[in-house]
Write a protein that holds these residues in place. Sequence first.
Motif, PDB file in Angstrom:
ATOM      1  N   GLY A  42      -9.274  24.406-103.845  1.00 41.46           N
ATOM      2  CA  GLY A  42      -8.353  24.975-102.925  1.00 41.46           C
ATOM      3  C   GLY A  42      -9.059  25.945-101.728  1.00 41.46           C
ATOM      4  O   GLY A  42      -9.549  27.244-101.259  1.00 41.46           O
ATOM      5  N   CYS A  43     -10.631  25.316-101.364  1.00 40.73           N
ATOM      6  CA  CYS A  43     -11.633  25.566-100.924  1.00 40.73           C
ATOM      7  C   CYS A  43     -11.525  26.115 -99.666  1.00 40.73           C
ATOM      8  O   CYS A  43     -12.285  26.950 -98.843  1.00 40.73           O
ATOM      9  N   GLY A  44     -10.361  25.384 -98.920  1.00 45.54           N
ATOM     10  CA  GLY A  44     -10.781  25.797 -97.115  1.00 45.54           C
ATOM     11  C   GLY A  44     -11.738  25.788 -96.498  1.00 45.54           C
ATOM     12  O   GLY A  44     -12.314  24.878 -96.352  1.00 45.54           O
ATOM     13  N   THR A  83     -15.357  20.887 -91.501  1.00 47.21           N
ATOM     14  CA  THR A  83     -15.509  21.914 -91.136  1.00 47.21           C
ATOM     15  C   THR A  83     -16.661  22.679 -91.775  1.00 47.21           C
ATOM     16  O   THR A  83     -17.395  23.779 -91.947  1.00 47.21           O
ATOM     17  N   LEU A  84     -16.433  22.159 -93.375  1.00 46.83           N
ATOM     18  CA  LEU A  84     -17.502  22.787 -94.619  1.00 46.83           C
ATOM     19  C   LEU A  84     -18.858  21.340 -94.665  1.00 46.83           C
ATOM     20  O   LEU A  84     -19.947  22.064 -94.302  1.00 46.83           O
ATOM     21  N   ASN A  91     -24.760  27.643 -93.201  1.00 43.61           N
ATOM     22  CA  ASN A  91     -25.451  28.579 -94.237  1.00 43.61           C
ATOM     23  C   ASN A  91     -27.295  28.154 -94.475  1.00 43.61           C
ATOM     24  O   ASN A  91     -27.480  28.454 -95.499  1.00 43.61           O
ATOM     25  N   ALA A  92     -27.121  27.295 -93.239  1.00 38.21           N
ATOM     26  CA  ALA A  92     -28.704  26.716 -94.226  1.00 38.21           C
ATOM     27  C   ALA A  92     -28.465  25.603 -94.895  1.00 38.21           C
ATOM     28  O   ALA A  92     -29.695  25.677 -95.922  1.00 38.21           O
ATOM     29  N   ASP A 102     -19.979  18.074-101.964  1.00 40.03           N
ATOM     30  CA  ASP A 102     -19.235  17.297-102.050  1.00 40.03           C
ATOM     31  C   ASP A 102     -17.784  17.657-101.469  1.00 40.03           C
ATOM     32  O   ASP A 102     -17.501  18.567-102.018  1.00 40.03           O
ATOM     33  N   PHE A 103     -16.696  16.307-100.852  1.00 39.47           N
ATOM     34  CA  PHE A 103     -15.255  17.385-101.114  1.00 39.47           C
ATOM     35  C   PHE A 103     -15.415  15.993-101.267  1.00 39.47           C
ATOM     36  O   PHE A 103     -14.458  15.356-100.729  1.00 39.47           O
TER      37      PHE A 103
END
Length: 152
Positions: A42-44, A83-84, A91-92, A102-103
């Motif tokens: 549920g990472c958003g 978005t990720l 966040n470099a 991985d998504f």
Amino acid sequence: WPVISEEYFEYVDVLSAVHHYVTTQAGRGQSGERPFTFIELGCGYGHWTWAALAALRSRLAPDKELPPTHFLCVDVVGALGPTLDDMAARNAYSRDAKHALDFHVGFVTSSAQLSERQQQWGQVNVKAYTRDWGLSNRSRAARDASAAPLQP
């Protein structure tokens, strides 16, 4: 401060995971260094993933490079993948042979089987999140995956 809310315990979990990693032999860069692995369900946009990365960096000596890392983010909204990627850049965090992000689009269940009702509820969530977050309305349907390979 800090205010005790549902997020307080999530911060405790994230910081405990990082603390455990950096205080173990493998986390200190001994031979056979193991990766820091973090799974966010549920990472958003990956709030806890990026909190874990920041915590890991803060616990390293200034001259030490980031150890091998593997972040796995799972969400029912497929439009969050880009978005990720954007958040990784902000966040470099660069993907390479030692650093993975991985998504996975879908639900994680113990059996890899969603009931028809669960599938319908998932689609309601996908539509709502997509609308509320201003994402593409072309988000694909969520699919299920088994958490069995992650269990010891």
